[in-house]
Design a protein around this motif. Structure first.
Motif, short mmCIF file in Angstrom:
data_model
loop_
_atom_site.label_atom_id
_atom_site.label_comp_id
_atom_site.label_asym_id
_atom_site.label_seq_id
_atom_site.Cartn_x
_atom_site.Cartn_y
_atom_site.Cartn_z
N ALA A 380 0.88 -1.22 0.01
CA ALA A 380 0.25 0.12 0.20
C ALA A 380 0.87 1.26 -0.06
CB ALA A 380 -0.96 0.10 1.30
N ASP A 381 2.10 1.30 -0.29
CA ASP A 381 2.88 2.42 -0.19
C ASP A 381 3.23 2.95 -1.63
OD1 ASP A 381 2.83 2.35 2.26
OD2 ASP A 381 4.99 1.63 2.77
N LEU A 383 1.76 4.61 -4.20
CA LEU A 383 1.23 5.80 -4.29
C LEU A 383 2.10 6.88 -3.53
CD1 LEU A 383 -2.70 5.90 -4.93
CD2 LEU A 383 -0.74 5.84 -6.60
N GLN A 384 2.33 6.52 -2.26
CA GLN A 384 3.30 7.38 -1.45
C GLN A 384 4.62 7.45 -2.00
OE1 GLN A 384 4.40 7.81 3.37
NE2 GLN A 384 4.40 5.66 2.41
N GLU A 598 -3.65 -6.75 -6.40
CA GLU A 598 -2.98 -6.18 -5.43
C GLU A 598 -3.36 -6.30 -3.89
OE1 GLU A 598 -1.53 -1.88 -7.02
OE2 GLU A 598 -3.52 -2.28 -8.01
N ASN A 600 -3.48 -4.05 -1.86
CA ASN A 600 -4.06 -2.59 -1.58
C ASN A 600 -5.27 -2.48 -2.22
OD1 ASN A 600 -3.70 -1.77 -4.18
ND2 ASN A 600 -1.42 -1.83 -4.10
N GLN A 603 -3.92 0.52 -6.00
CA GLN A 603 -3.15 1.55 -6.43
C GLN A 603 -2.40 1.55 -7.79
OE1 GLN A 603 -0.47 2.72 -3.09
NE2 GLN A 603 -2.14 2.25 -1.72
N THR A 606 -5.04 2.29 -10.43
CA THR A 606 -5.54 3.91 -10.53
C THR A 606 -4.20 4.40 -11.41
OG1 THR A 606 -6.44 3.74 -8.42
CG2 THR A 606 -5.49 5.80 -9.54
N LEU A 607 -3.12 3.98 -11.36
CA LEU A 607 -1.98 4.64 -12.13
C LEU A 607 -2.21 4.30 -13.76
CD1 LEU A 607 0.99 4.05 -9.99
CD2 LEU A 607 -0.15 6.22 -10.41
N SER A 618 -9.64 -4.13 -10.80
CA SER A 618 -8.59 -4.31 -9.49
C SER A 618 -9.23 -5.60 -8.92
CB SER A 618 -8.78 -3.10 -8.51
OG SER A 618 -8.07 -2.14 -9.02
N ASN A 620 -8.38 -7.01 -5.19
CA ASN A 620 -7.75 -6.30 -3.94
C ASN A 620 -7.72 -7.36 -2.75
OD1 ASN A 620 -9.15 -3.63 -5.25
ND2 ASN A 620 -7.15 -3.68 -5.67
#
Length: 642
Positions: A380-381, A383-384, A598, A600, A603, A606-607, A618, A620
């Motif tokens: 889940a990191d 997008l961060q 994924e 998450n 993410q 989304t990209l 997705s 998830n």
């Protein structure tokens, strides 16, 4: 045990019985092609050590394998409770496998909590070995058992082996003069000996390990070895275990070479050391301990002989600040952390973007937000890593796909950082970090040349003919700026977080210059040379499953199952998430459906939707555990049929 024949493609998690033989005077021996074993007990019962030792002997025997350690977040959770259960799952086979397996064929439960926490994962017919000494009324009531599951018929669908492990261990160690509490600590070695007999694992390596581990306490070493041998002998002599099992070495699963078992964090550590040697640079790690990344700090601190310097800072911000300073000084600089630490490091990552210095940010992802699930896995990191900084601050992102692949991913992240003078995110996760698999030790000639050339003198001529050094005069191919080591004569230059003037590096508030620098930094990342994404599509499928990171094993296992069942499905897996491979858009256009599993809430999907205008679907999961191949195969089958 439930028997089931399966092919070399990872179609099912059952252990397959191939043949059975009887040796004169010995018990029956059945040959299997795969087995999934789970050791479970209190976090103080030594389940991780037991699993590690069984794994090491299995690796030395030549089986392919994959492991899944699972332990509580608390340092010492209350004994005998469900939150305090620690487990270690090992899947080993005589052929190529990809995951730790969906469902154990064998569960070793050291107490009622271990049984209750894991029984739901067992298929009917699985073998359960329980330590009956721990099934007291109080211990059972603590986890919600109103009656003994060993006597009330609730386990009738399984092959139950009640073994008084504690009593047998204490009796076996009577001659050593230990207290009962001291002797009880060796019950995990008794269990390991029993399982080693059941599956014909080598024993010499474990005995050597115990002698070395307790070299300063030879009496304790002897006691543990005696418990280990007692477990082996118990399996050989008791009537409750009428059959032992053989899983032949995976002779055809591996290309020729020298192999060892390796975890993701260890492979990543070795990759960082190798990158520094190939670059001819000292390796500097500035880090603050955080689960599940701390093992990298521990490992690198052992290798000063390779020019490695490790700094355990007082906090995350100090760790990355020291690392960035080391990058300015000419080192291959690394900082390691997990999601919460990335949040704290974000301002300094932005400074590294502005300074355009090579820096590796290793994020071993875990469940969040905040402290979240420190010992569980998540993806889940992403997008961060992509956007978690103020301003336009693009950073390349690289993700390994298996524990062994962490070695190669570390080399690739270092290549990009050094060649393009940029911080780079390396996104691993807890599943890869703690899991293990066989790894082929590479030959030196296979390793990439990462040699770095520092600036040595002036690189620009002014209108009046004066030769000067411009710290932001870029390489026309990579857009990387020169790397000038402090102290080099005539290469003095300004650093800091305020915007620089193109070329000179002077402080600049000019709007046009800022626009140019922002676009140039983005163009540098967009122009990074990364390999095209490869597509596995033997049948011209209409559905593509796209993954990244640690989902590779479960996705590939699920794809194999579907193809074995006659379905047509394509697979692609991304190592480079920023920039994306240049052919990704073309690949996605070829398929009617794109499914993105994924750990998450979507993410990467989304990209992909935003970049390529593709209706990526997705799938998830955010329960702290990796995907199960069977469940993923069912979801992909539904997508194919939709």
């Amino acid at each position: 045990m439930t028997s089931q024949v399966s092919s070399t493609a990872e179609q099912a998690d059952g252990a397959a019985v191939g043949e059975q033989r009887t040796v004169a005077g010995r018990k029956d021996v059945r040959r299997l092609d795969r087995v999934i074993i789970r050791f479970a007990g209190d976090s103080g019962d030594g389940m991780q050590l037991t699993g590690d030792r069984f794994t090491s002997e299995t690796a030395s025997f030549g089986n392919d394998l994959s492991t899944l350690p699972n332990f509580p977040a608390e340092i010492r959770a209350p004994a005998g409770t469900l939150p305090g259960v620690s487990s270690f799952q090992l899947h080993f086979a005589d052929h190529d496998i990809l995951t730790p397996g969906d469902a154990p064929n064998v569960l070793v439960a050291m107490n009622p909590a271990a049984l209750k926490a894991n029984i739901a994962d067992l298929p009917r017919g699985a073998e359960i070995i329980v330590n009956t000494d721990e099934f007291t009324r109080r211990a059972m009531q603590k986890v919600g058992y109103d009656s003994s599951p060993l006597e009330d018929g609730s386990l009738d669908g399984y092959s139950l082996h009640p073994v008084p492990l504690t009593t047998l261990t204490v009796e076996a160690l009577r001659e050593f003069g230990l207290t009962r509490k001291e002797a009880e600590r060796s019950k995990n070695m008794f269990a390991l000996g029993l399982l080693s007999w059941m599956y014909h694992r080598p024993t010499e390596g474990t005995e050597r390990f115990l002698r070395a581990k307790f070299a300063g306490k030879p009496g304790i070493a002897a006691a543990n070895i005696a418990a280990y041998r007692a477990g082996w002998n118990f399996g050989e002599t008791t009537e409750d275990f009428a059959v032992s099992y053989e899983v032949a070495p995976a002779a055809t699963a591996f290309p020729p070479g020298v192999y060892r078992n390796i975890s993701g964090n260890l492979a990543l550590s070795y990759g960082l050391i190798t990158a520094s040697r190939q670059a001819g640079l000292p390796l500097y790690l500035g880090s603050y301990p955080i689960t599940p990344a701390s093992d990298i700090l521990h490992e690198l601190s052992r290798h000063k002989n390779f020019g490695v310097r490790t700094f355990q800072a007082e906090d995350e911000i100090a760790g990355i600040g020291a690392a960035l300073g080391a990058a300015f000084g000419g080192s291959l600089a690394v900082t390691t952390t997990s999601g919460p630490g990335v949040a704290l490091k974000s301002e300094t990552i932005g400074l590294a973007v502005s300074l355009e210095l090579p820096l590796l940010i290793v994020d071993i992802q875990r469940g969040g937000p905040s402290t979240g699930l420190p010992t569980k896995t998540e993806q889940a990191d992403l997008l961060q890593a992509m956007y978690g900084r103020n301003g336009e601050a693009p950073v390349p992102v690289v993700a390994p796909r298996t524990p062994a692949d962490c070695f190669d991913a570390a080399l690739e992240a270092a290549r990009i950082a050094l060649a393009y003078r940029t911080p780079v995110f390396l996104l691993s996760d807890g599943y890869l970090a703690n899991g293990s698999e066989p790894w082929r030790v590479p030959d030196l000639q296979e390793l990439p040349d990462l040699t770095v050339r520092f600036a040595q003198g002036p690189n620009h001529v002014l209108d009046d003919g004066t030769e000067v050094f411009w710290p932001y005069k870029r390489d026309p191919h990579t857009l990387a700026r020169p790397w000038a080591v402090p102290g080099t004569p005539h290469l003095e230059h300004r650093i800091g977080g305020i915007e620089k003037q193109d070329g000179t590096g002077h402080i600049s508030y000019d709007p046009a210059n800022h626009d140019f620098m922002v676009r140039t930094r983005q163009a540098k990342i967009d122009g990074i040379d990364v390999p095209d994404v490869e597509v596995d599509d033997p049948d011209g499928a209409r559905t593509l499953v796209l993954g990244w990171g640690s989902t590779y094993g479960p996705i590939t296992a699920a794809v194999r199952r579907l193809r074995a069942a006659g379905e047509s499905i394509a697979q692609a897996h991304l190592r480079h998430l920023n920039p994306f491979p240049r052919n990704l858009g073309t690949v996605l256009e070829r398929y009617d459906k794109v499914v993105v599993p994924e750990m998450n809430l979507g993410q990467l999907a989304t990209l992909v939707r935003a970049r390529y205008l593709v209706d990526a679907r997705s799938h998830n999961q955010v329960n702290g555990m990796p995907f199960k191949a069977e469940q993923l195969a069912a979801a992909l089958k539904e997508a194919i049929d939709d």
